[in-house]
Scaffold this active site. Sequence first.
Site, PDB file in Angstrom:
ATOM      1  N   HIS A  72      -5.008 -15.295 -17.062  1.00 36.54           N
ATOM      2  CA  HIS A  72      -5.341 -14.473 -15.616  1.00 36.54           C
ATOM      3  C   HIS A  72      -6.881 -15.147 -15.226  1.00 36.54           C
ATOM      4  CE1 HIS A  72      -2.823 -10.694 -15.963  1.00 36.54           C
ATOM      5  NE2 HIS A  72      -2.166 -11.850 -16.064  1.00 36.54           N
ATOM      6  N   TYR A 200      -7.779  -2.624 -11.108  1.00 31.66           N
ATOM      7  CA  TYR A 200      -8.868  -1.398 -11.259  1.00 31.66           C
ATOM      8  C   TYR A 200      -8.987  -0.818 -10.156  1.00 31.66           C
ATOM      9  CZ  TYR A 200      -9.853  -3.971 -15.784  1.00 31.66           C
ATOM     10  OH  TYR A 200      -9.729  -4.340 -16.977  1.00 31.66           O
ATOM     11  N   PRO A 292     -12.724   1.572 -22.515  1.00 26.29           N
ATOM     12  CA  PRO A 292     -11.917   0.614 -22.501  1.00 26.29           C
ATOM     13  C   PRO A 292     -11.958  -0.142 -20.927  1.00 26.29           C
ATOM     14  CG  PRO A 292     -10.619   2.581 -22.138  1.00 26.29           C
ATOM     15  CD  PRO A 292     -12.099   2.946 -22.537  1.00 26.29           C
ATOM     16  N   LYS A 296     -13.207  -4.705 -23.827  1.00 29.52           N
ATOM     17  CA  LYS A 296     -14.140  -5.355 -24.741  1.00 29.52           C
ATOM     18  C   LYS A 296     -13.974  -5.042 -26.057  1.00 29.52           C
ATOM     19  CE  LYS A 296     -16.305  -7.783 -21.871  1.00 29.52           C
ATOM     20  NZ  LYS A 296     -15.624  -9.065 -21.676  1.00 29.52           N
ATOM     21  N   TYR A 383     -16.905 -10.190 -17.660  1.00 26.46           N
ATOM     22  CA  TYR A 383     -15.678  -9.770 -18.056  1.00 26.46           C
ATOM     23  C   TYR A 383     -14.827 -10.943 -18.680  1.00 26.46           C
ATOM     24  CZ  TYR A 383     -10.979  -7.553 -17.354  1.00 26.46           C
ATOM     25  OH  TYR A 383      -9.475  -7.021 -17.551  1.00 26.46           O
TER      26      TYR A 383
HETATM   27  C1  PHB Z   1      -4.453  -2.556 -21.356  1.00 25.39           C
HETATM   28  O1  PHB Z   1      -3.712  -3.599 -21.003  1.00 25.39           O
HETATM   29  O2  PHB Z   1      -4.290  -1.868 -22.181  1.00 25.39           O
HETATM   30  C2  PHB Z   1      -5.862  -2.739 -20.859  1.00 25.39           C
HETATM   31  C3  PHB Z   1      -6.269  -3.782 -19.916  1.00 25.39           C
HETATM   32  C4  PHB Z   1      -7.589  -3.889 -19.712  1.00 25.39           C
HETATM   33  C5  PHB Z   1      -8.301  -2.888 -19.555  1.00 25.39           C
HETATM   34  C6  PHB Z   1      -8.023  -1.741 -20.627  1.00 25.39           C
HETATM   35  C7  PHB Z   1      -6.735  -1.756 -21.122  1.00 25.39           C
HETATM   36  O3  PHB Z   1      -9.740  -2.887 -19.032  1.00 25.39           O
END
Ligand code: PHB
Length: 390
Positions: A72, A200, A292, A296, A383
């Site tokens: 990605h 997000y 989450p 990280k 990130y």
């Molecule tokens: C997930 O795919 O579970 C996931 C991806 C990104 C995040 C948190 C969880 O920031």
Amino acid sequence: MRTQVAIVGAGPAGLLLGALLNRAGIDNLIIEQRSADYVLARIRAGVLEQTTVDLLDEAGVGERLHREGLPHGGIELSFAGMRHRIDFRAHTGKQVTVYGQTEVTRDLMQAREEAGLDTVYNADEVSVHDFDGTSPRVRYRLDGEPVEVDCDFIAGCDGFHGVCRASVPPSALHVFERAYPFGWLGLLSQTPPVSHELIYSSHPRGFSLCSMRSPTRSRYYLQCPLDDRAENWSDDAFWDELRRRIDPAAAQALVTGPSLEKSIAPLRSFVAEPMRFGRLFLAGDAAHIVPPTGAKGLNLAASDVGLLSRALADHYAGSDAGIDSYSERCLRRVWRAERFSWWFTSLMHQFPENGEFGHRMQMAELDYLVGSAAASTVLAENYVGLPLER
Ligand code: PHB
Ligand code: APR
């Protein structure tokens, strides 16, 4: 029984450490309280920084990851009904790889089994002893029989609720903690992801995240009250709420289906200092937790054990400089990731106690973030992950 390094916990931290030590010719035993199937049934995040991919390659378990992992080059931020892409490659020249933690764990377990390395599953009453002296030991029961393992070092890779950190005298630990007033309700489904990158989304009804495991499997999250329960949410209620929280184009593209799993996780920031006590080293969730939002957790666990494996190899080659500076070097990276995860969480979620002013501050910051190359670079750089200095 004797081994050079006794590793407590067969999560990603313990398994990756075992693989890296094995590559360095250091004998190790992993002691896990659960079954392998139980460990593999846990659903966790799945975004790997390049430094984590490099460590998995170094451990010899990168083959399937390179075949099936999804590179990605950015993420999308959704707010005020619009989506904006943060281009990682343009801002940092780097990317991340989407590959589930469950798959990382499965690859590590399989490689360990193929190499004929010892892992004790279903160990009861695991306890750690004499790590402040020169001959540490790990004790446990297997099928009711007591077992004692003598070792040079103990690696506490036993997660947040493990026995290793709990065995350190409280006066030797300094704990820093923040609990957030909400959780994440997660849903896994056998449906194609709504977008080819993660979204997000900040919305007055609460944060949401559209993530994925593969081109045919999706993972979605909704910010929810801490006292909410997954059983309160029908699949339809989940999908309806998600549609409300994402931009109209995404809502229209969303493909829904029956949930394979639904669960709620609380959000927490936590750091225990130091990460070394004599011959006991903490790594991964045993030492620190991040919310989450920046994905990280797994990456920090990987960088801890990357540093630890190198430090232990140096020890056996005659230098203790690495183990002496392990805690300090880890914690520097940990605190940077704590800061980023806290900031991204604070920016994207609804905090009712912050009121309308707080909400406007978030909107102004998001607007700045997507409009300024400097601000976008700060997000992208954190990130994709800061370089691992070894
Ligand atoms: C997930 O795919 O579970 C996931 C991806 C990104 C995040 C948190 C969880 O920031
Ligand atoms: N004895 C033996 N094993 C134990 C004990 C104990 N007393 N207590 C816990 N364990 C095991 C758990 O069953 C688990 O399998 O230690 C393992 C810890 O694994 P994780 O919780 O996955 O922690 P870690 O390996 O540090 O991985 C960090 O996991 O929680 C996520 O977000 C986090 O992605 C990050 C990653």
